[in-house]
Design a protein around this motif. Structure first.
Motif, short mmCIF file in Angstrom:
data_model
loop_
_atom_site.label_atom_id
_atom_site.label_comp_id
_atom_site.label_asym_id
_atom_site.label_seq_id
_atom_site.Cartn_x
_atom_site.Cartn_y
_atom_site.Cartn_z
N THR A 77 1.93 -0.97 3.88
CA THR A 77 2.61 -0.41 3.55
C THR A 77 2.73 -0.75 2.34
O THR A 77 3.19 -1.47 1.15
N HIS B 213 -7.50 12.16 -0.59
CA HIS B 213 -7.13 12.05 0.65
C HIS B 213 -6.39 10.80 0.35
O HIS B 213 -5.43 10.43 1.05
N GLU B 214 -6.23 9.75 -0.96
CA GLU B 214 -5.47 8.86 -0.74
C GLU B 214 -3.76 9.24 -1.24
O GLU B 214 -2.57 8.54 -0.41
N VAL C 234 -3.01 12.09 0.24
CA VAL C 234 -2.64 12.53 1.44
C VAL C 234 -1.60 11.59 2.13
O VAL C 234 -0.41 11.20 2.64
N ARG C 235 -2.50 10.55 2.32
CA ARG C 235 -2.14 8.73 3.16
C ARG C 235 -0.66 8.59 3.17
O ARG C 235 0.12 8.51 2.94
N LEU C 236 -0.98 8.48 1.22
CA LEU C 236 0.92 8.11 0.49
C LEU C 236 1.25 9.03 1.15
O LEU C 236 3.44 8.30 0.69
N GLY D 138 2.45 10.86 3.48
CA GLY D 138 2.26 11.06 4.67
C GLY D 138 3.05 9.91 5.02
O GLY D 138 4.43 9.48 6.14
N GLU D 139 3.04 8.72 4.37
CA GLU D 139 3.38 7.57 4.84
C GLU D 139 5.01 7.58 3.45
O GLU D 139 5.98 7.11 4.37
#
Length: 340
Positions: A199, A237-238, A240-242, A244-245
């Protein structure tokens, strides 16, 4: 000020806030009483995109109001760093921030000003402000990722600097800024992550702890700005991932909005929508969500943005000048509603 209707900030609030800023502007210093100057300037420049000429006048006037002492200090700094012409006066509220963060904020405002009302004078001072920020971070446009002082600034400041460099690369057609932003983005994703949990971390000098809202919001902002600057979809994409986190760790499931930091390790969850002396994490996150909805076609991001605005609508109505980043997001939400 007009109270919110139907749970959302009133559509008349941005215009009312602009009028209030005009009444509170200090002609000698360019400060806005009762508001974060960096948030106020970005709010005004965003209104300028809708053709608000009074907002343009206020923002550019504030940037240009520099005392003789301030101008001399800026020229001295430029001479020491080899930065060329001095930038415009820094927003007053950034004086309380760490040097790199303050410089990144100053540069962000200048780049935005060029985007809104570009001319040779504005571009010259904006380039100087960006170069000054690079120097404050201990970076250079050629090899920022190899700088030994790269991790001195916090993750939030790092994200803001990435965003500023990416936008500057487009505004000035400057590939060096784009490459610097890309390398800094790669470095952030590689080195600002907890080795055990994967994380995001807040890193700044010796400090190292779980990332807070400002870290997530501004790094996602930086990644989103890298997409148009580079054309590489991997940045989306990164982001979106962050995002979501951030949702998993900071979203208030009961009342909406984001907490400032995750609970645990002696920390109590706290939620705040105000700008303080800088920029609201909830406000920047809402702007991110609006862009993520547009870029991905996912309606859920826009619904989440609306949820944040509804959660803070009473506070925005009560003290709009303390919530200018959220008000900017509300303005952007309304502006993009027809395309949603």
């Amino acid at each position: 000020m007009t109270p919110p209707a139907s749970g959302m900030p009133s559509a008349s609030l941005p215009a009312e806030a602009r009028a209030a800023l005009a009444a509170r502007a200090d002609p000698a210093t360019g400060r806005f009483a009762g508001a974060s100057s960096i948030a106020a300037l970005l709010f005004l420049l965003d209104r300028a995109r809708d053709g608000d000429e009074e907002a343009v006048r206020l923002a550019l006037g504030a940037l240009r109001r520099t005392s003789d002492d301030e101008r001399g200090a800026i020229h001295s700094r430029a001479a020491r760093g080899g930065l060329g012409a001095a930038p415009l006066a820094p927003p007053s509220s950034v004086e309380t921030l760490p040097s790199g963060c303050a410089a990144a904020a100053e540069a962000a405002v200048h780049v935005e000003a060029v985007e809104v009302k570009g001319d040779d004078g504005l571009e010259k001072t904006a380039r100087a402000a960006v170069d000054a920020a690079l120097s404050a971070f201990g970076w250079n446009a050629e090899e920022p990722a190899r700088s030994s002082s790269l991790e001195v600034e916090g993750t939030d400041a790092h994200g803001l600097m990435i965003a500023t460099l990416a936008r500057a690369s487009l505004s000035f057609d400057a590939p060096g800024y784009r490459e610097a932003a890309s390398r800094a983005g790669e470095r952030a994703l590689e080195h600002r992550v907890d080795a055990e949990w994967g994380t995001l971390l807040h890193l700044g000098g010796e400090a190292k702890w779980a990332a807070g809202l400002g870290d997530y919001a501004l790094l996602v902002r930086g990644l989103l700005e890298l997409l148009p600057a580079t054309g590489e979809k991997g940045w989306l994409h990164e982001a979106v991932r962050l995002q979501g986190e951030q949702e998993e760790r900071l979203w208030d499931v009961r009342d909406g909005g984001y907490f400032e930091s995750p609970e645990g390790a002696g920390r109590t969850a706290r939620k705040d929508g105000s700008d303080g002396s800088f920029l609201s994490g909830n406000g920047i996150s809402t702007l991110n969500l609006i862009d993520l909805s547009r870029l991905t076609g996912e309606r859920s991001y826009r619904d989440r943005a609306e949820g944040v605005l509804r959660a803070f609508a009473p506070e925005i109505a009560q003290a709009p000048l303390a919530h200018l980043t959220l008000l900017r997001a509300a303005q952007r939400f309304e502006r993009t509603s027809s395309a949603a």
